[in-house]
Design an enzyme around this catalytic site. Structure first.
Site, mmCIF file in Angstrom:
data_model
loop_
_atom_site.group_PDB
_atom_site.id
_atom_site.type_symbol
_atom_site.label_atom_id
_atom_site.label_comp_id
_atom_site.label_asym_id
_atom_site.label_seq_id
_atom_site.Cartn_x
_atom_site.Cartn_y
_atom_site.Cartn_z
ATOM 1 N N GLY A 87 38.894 36.872 43.722
ATOM 2 C CA GLY A 87 37.457 36.617 43.631
ATOM 3 C C GLY A 87 36.685 37.916 43.751
ATOM 4 O O GLY A 87 37.239 38.960 44.106
ATOM 5 N N LEU A 88 35.398 37.815 43.476
ATOM 6 C CA LEU A 88 34.529 38.985 43.532
ATOM 7 C C LEU A 88 34.485 39.589 44.927
ATOM 8 O O LEU A 88 34.726 38.895 45.920
ATOM 9 C CB LEU A 88 33.097 38.575 43.150
ATOM 10 C CG LEU A 88 32.855 38.091 41.722
ATOM 11 C CD1 LEU A 88 31.457 37.459 41.618
ATOM 12 C CD2 LEU A 88 32.998 39.261 40.738
ATOM 13 N N SER A 89 34.139 40.860 45.009
ATOM 14 C CA SER A 89 33.834 41.465 46.297
ATOM 15 C C SER A 89 32.679 40.672 46.919
ATOM 16 O O SER A 89 31.711 40.327 46.234
ATOM 17 C CB SER A 89 33.422 42.932 46.085
ATOM 18 O OG SER A 89 33.160 43.554 47.323
ATOM 19 N N SER A 134 32.939 37.606 47.998
ATOM 20 C CA SER A 134 33.079 36.162 47.753
ATOM 21 C C SER A 134 33.569 35.420 48.991
ATOM 22 O O SER A 134 33.413 34.206 49.094
ATOM 23 C CB SER A 134 34.027 35.898 46.572
ATOM 24 O OG SER A 134 35.304 36.460 46.815
ATOM 25 N N GLY A 135 34.184 36.162 49.923
ATOM 26 C CA GLY A 135 34.655 35.518 51.163
ATOM 27 C C GLY A 135 36.161 35.534 51.344
ATOM 28 O O GLY A 135 36.675 34.889 52.265
ATOM 29 N N LYS A 136 36.864 36.263 50.500
ATOM 30 C CA LYS A 136 38.333 36.292 50.571
ATOM 31 C C LYS A 136 38.832 36.724 51.949
ATOM 32 O O LYS A 136 39.663 36.048 52.554
ATOM 33 C CB LYS A 136 38.918 37.256 49.525
ATOM 34 C CG LYS A 136 38.569 36.950 48.090
ATOM 35 C CD LYS A 136 39.212 37.940 47.122
ATOM 36 C CE LYS A 136 38.770 39.380 47.282
ATOM 37 N NZ LYS A 136 37.337 39.632 47.050
ATOM 38 N N SER A 137 38.347 37.851 52.424
ATOM 39 C CA SER A 137 38.848 38.393 53.696
ATOM 40 C C SER A 137 38.452 37.496 54.871
ATOM 41 O O SER A 137 39.246 37.301 55.799
ATOM 42 C CB SER A 137 38.305 39.814 53.920
ATOM 43 O OG SER A 137 38.689 40.647 52.853
ATOM 44 N N SER A 196 44.245 38.903 49.978
ATOM 45 C CA SER A 196 42.857 38.929 49.506
ATOM 46 C C SER A 196 42.618 40.217 48.734
ATOM 47 O O SER A 196 42.421 41.281 49.329
ATOM 48 C CB SER A 196 41.882 38.786 50.673
ATOM 49 O OG SER A 196 42.315 39.473 51.821
HETATM 50 S S1 ADX Z 1 41.542 45.270 42.936
HETATM 51 O O1 ADX Z 1 40.624 45.178 41.809
HETATM 52 O O2 ADX Z 1 42.503 46.360 42.782
HETATM 53 O O3 ADX Z 1 42.209 43.970 43.223
HETATM 54 P P1 ADX Z 1 41.008 45.512 45.754
HETATM 55 O O4 ADX Z 1 40.885 44.107 46.208
HETATM 56 O O5 ADX Z 1 42.290 46.226 46.012
HETATM 57 O O6 ADX Z 1 40.613 45.594 44.198
HETATM 58 O O7 ADX Z 1 39.866 46.386 46.441
HETATM 59 C C1 ADX Z 1 38.544 45.945 46.376
HETATM 60 C C2 ADX Z 1 37.708 46.526 47.517
HETATM 61 O O8 ADX Z 1 37.524 47.912 47.310
HETATM 62 C C3 ADX Z 1 36.326 45.906 47.526
HETATM 63 O O9 ADX Z 1 36.248 44.845 48.449
HETATM 64 C C4 ADX Z 1 35.437 47.045 47.936
HETATM 65 O O10 ADX Z 1 35.285 47.086 49.349
HETATM 66 C C5 ADX Z 1 36.173 48.293 47.536
HETATM 67 N N1 ADX Z 1 35.705 48.946 46.278
HETATM 68 C C6 ADX Z 1 35.390 50.248 46.191
HETATM 69 N N2 ADX Z 1 35.082 50.568 44.913
HETATM 70 C C7 ADX Z 1 35.202 49.431 44.177
HETATM 71 C C8 ADX Z 1 35.034 49.129 42.782
HETATM 72 N N3 ADX Z 1 34.658 50.053 41.898
HETATM 73 N N4 ADX Z 1 35.246 47.854 42.352
HETATM 74 C C9 ADX Z 1 35.624 46.914 43.254
HETATM 75 N N5 ADX Z 1 35.806 47.139 44.569
HETATM 76 C C10 ADX Z 1 35.609 48.395 45.043
#
Ligand code: ADX
Length: 206
Positions: A37-39, A41-44, A108
């Site tokens: 899910g989006l950053s 969104s509540g995953k953690s 997450s």
């Molecule tokens: S993933 O796309 O590779 O699955 P992941 O879950 O590991 O991402 O990391 C996401 C976390 O990194 C976000 O919750 C946020 O705190 C941080 N973050 C920093 N830069 C970005 C970015 N450009 N896009 C998304 N998340 C980012």
């Protein structure tokens, strides 16, 4: 993503303790809950609450969280499509090992690409291990309004690029095992649904 080892002349060493024997000792079946899910969104938040609930039930679980893993195992990776794929590949392999060991793995990660998530599913299925895709679903506007880390604001201001949902894609799951609308459900309700999913699939009984 690399499927074939770079090294040659490798020999698989089989152990003398089977997966079922490990599961018997633990009194549970391992498996991977993969929250996408989006950053914001509540995953953690859900992962932490689920881990607490499972611990209280005497179950063995372990959380793998995007930000945390990027401080260690994946500290050499950024947010290019290639790095995100490698991030998920490593987590997928670790999850498979932990599930094989008998743990309930609570993941997450934004994991924005459907292809990566399918790859991890297939990795588990090929090993006979359960994998559940869980869509932590809120409209982008809700995640952006929450903005718990202030990252959406920075992304809108152009201080962060390739930010998922703003200038990088998020491919929503098509047929998840579970969809949790965290804008209309409480954390408790989400945890209840995850526990029910685990029980329905015989990961543990009590
Ligand atoms: S993933 O796309 O590779 O699955 P992941 O879950 O590991 O991402 O990391 C996401 C976390 O990194 C976000 O919750 C946020 O705190 C941080 N973050 C920093 N830069 C970005 C970015 N450009 N896009 C998304 N998340 C980012």
């Amino acid at each position: 993503m690399k499927d074939q080892p770079k090294a040659t002349h490798l020999t698989w060493h089989e152990g003398q303790v089977s997966r079922d024997q490990r599961y018997d000792n633990l009194g549970q079946r391992g498996g991977t809950l993969w929250m996408t899910g989006l950053s914001g969104s509540g995953k953690s938040t859900i992962a932490v609450a689920l881990e607490q609930r499972l611990h209280a039930l005497g179950r063995h679980a372990y959380r793998l969280d995007g930000d945390n893993i990027r401080m260690g195992l994946c500290s050499n990776l950024g947010f290019s499509a290639e790095d995100r794929s490698e991030n998920i590949r490593r987590i997928g392999e670790v999850s498979k090992l932990f599930a094989d060991a008998g743990l309930i793995v609570i993941n997450s990660f934004i994991s924005p690409y459907a292809r990566q998530r399918t790859w991890v599913r297939e990795l588990h299925e090929a090993a006979g291990l359960p994998f559940y895709e869980v869509f932590i679903h809120v409209p982008l506007a809700v995640a952006e309004a929450r903005d718990p880390k202030g990252l959406y604001r920075k992304a809108r201001a152009g201080e962060i690029t390739h930010f998922t949902g703003i200038d990088d894609p998020f491919e929503a799951p098509v047929d998840p095992a579970l969809e949790l609308r965290t804008d209309v459900m409480s954390v408790e309700q989400s945890v209840d649904a995850l526990i029910a999913l685990l029980k329905k699939n015989n990961h543990f009984t009590a």
